[in-house]
Design an enzyme around this catalytic site. Structure first.
Site, PDB file in Angstrom:
ATOM      1  N   THR A 129      -4.481   3.453   5.673  1.00  0.00           N
ATOM      2  CA  THR A 129      -3.988   2.289   5.562  1.00  0.00           C
ATOM      3  C   THR A 129      -4.493   1.343   6.430  1.00  0.00           C
ATOM      4  OG1 THR A 129      -2.333   0.844   4.915  1.00  0.00           O
ATOM      5  CG2 THR A 129      -1.787   2.398   6.381  1.00  0.00           C
ATOM      6  N   GLY A 182     -11.791  -2.491  -1.353  1.00  0.00           N
ATOM      7  CA  GLY A 182     -11.475  -1.903  -0.029  1.00  0.00           C
ATOM      8  C   GLY A 182     -11.953  -0.498   0.089  1.00  0.00           C
ATOM      9  N   ASP A 183     -11.224   0.142   1.005  1.00  0.00           N
ATOM     10  CA  ASP A 183     -11.406   1.693   1.030  1.00  0.00           C
ATOM     11  C   ASP A 183     -10.700   2.423   0.419  1.00  0.00           C
ATOM     12  OD1 ASP A 183      -9.025   0.500   2.531  1.00  0.00           O
ATOM     13  OD2 ASP A 183      -8.977   2.433   3.782  1.00  0.00           O
ATOM     14  N   ARG A 195     -13.800  -7.934  -4.120  1.00  0.00           N
ATOM     15  CA  ARG A 195     -13.711  -7.131  -2.839  1.00  0.00           C
ATOM     16  C   ARG A 195     -13.087  -5.743  -3.581  1.00  0.00           C
ATOM     17  NH1 ARG A 195      -9.897  -5.059   0.630  1.00  0.00           N
ATOM     18  NH2 ARG A 195     -10.457  -4.559   2.540  1.00  0.00           N
ATOM     19  N   THR A 203       0.832  -1.136  -0.082  1.00  0.00           N
ATOM     20  CA  THR A 203      -0.132  -0.153   0.089  1.00  0.00           C
ATOM     21  C   THR A 203       0.756   1.324  -0.014  1.00  0.00           C
ATOM     22  OG1 THR A 203      -1.638  -1.130   1.177  1.00  0.00           O
ATOM     23  CG2 THR A 203      -1.691   1.419   1.083  1.00  0.00           C
TER      24      THR A 203
END
Ligand code: ASP
Length: 174
Positions: free
Chosen positions: A90, A70-71, A68, A40
């Site tokens: 993160t 994610g944010d 999926r 990340t």
């Protein structure tokens, strides 16, 4: 792309039957940047005109379900910038989504919190939902906050010619 590190992490996750993702040492779940690898990447910046920007990229969580999201790519959850703050998060994305975490920092700064308080309080809000993580943020005055609740967070900043970097709790100047 298969690498030895990521394959070993995947095997560890599979053998432990961990839930998809998590950031920390306690529950054996694995972020893409756990161990020696880094995945990340977040960046926040302010330009000479005071314009703020944020960006985040991630490989997600080990063991994530197909499809999926994610944010990280959700503006307001893992990433946010307006004319007061730029924020990149993160951690376990689900908890950051549920709390609109990056936008939460902006809301708190708008309400008068310092950037450091806004970031710290946001992480305290996310953690009980299983989302221990970290955040990097900058405000329109050039204040920087880079708190984290994981064991480590590779991070650094450049401000007025000074470069600071850190992995564990301390930062060192270069
Ligand atoms: N927040 C990311 C996700 O949930 C993972 C990370 O930050 O490493 O996909």
């Amino acid at each position: 792309m298969i690498t030895d590190l990521r394959q070993a992490q995947w095997k560890k996750w599979k053998d432990a039957k961990s839930r998809p993702g998590s950031t920390d040492e306690d529950d054996e779940a694995i972020l893409d940047h756990d161990g020696e690898g880094m995945g990340t990447v977040g960046a926040v910046a302010i330009d000479s005109k005071g314009v703020l920007a944020a960006a985040t990229s991630t490989g997600g969580m080990t063991g994530k379900p197909d499809g999926r999201i994610g944010d990280t790519p959700i503006i307001g959850a893992g990433t946010w910038a307006d004319n007061r703050v730029a924020v990149s998060c993160t951690g376990v994305g689900e908890a950051f989504i549920r709390t609109c975490a990056a936008h939460e920092v902006a809301t708190r700064v708008k309400a008068g919190d310092s950037l450091a308080d806004a970031c710290g309080n946001m992480l305290d809000m996310v953690a009980p939902l299983g989302g221990r993580g970290g955040v990097i943020a900058i405000d329109s005055k050039g204040n920087i906050a880079i708190p984290f609740q994981t064991m480590l967070m590779y991070r650094g900043y450049w401000k007025n010619g000074e470069v600071m970097t850190g992995i564990g709790p301390d930062l060192s100047s270069h």
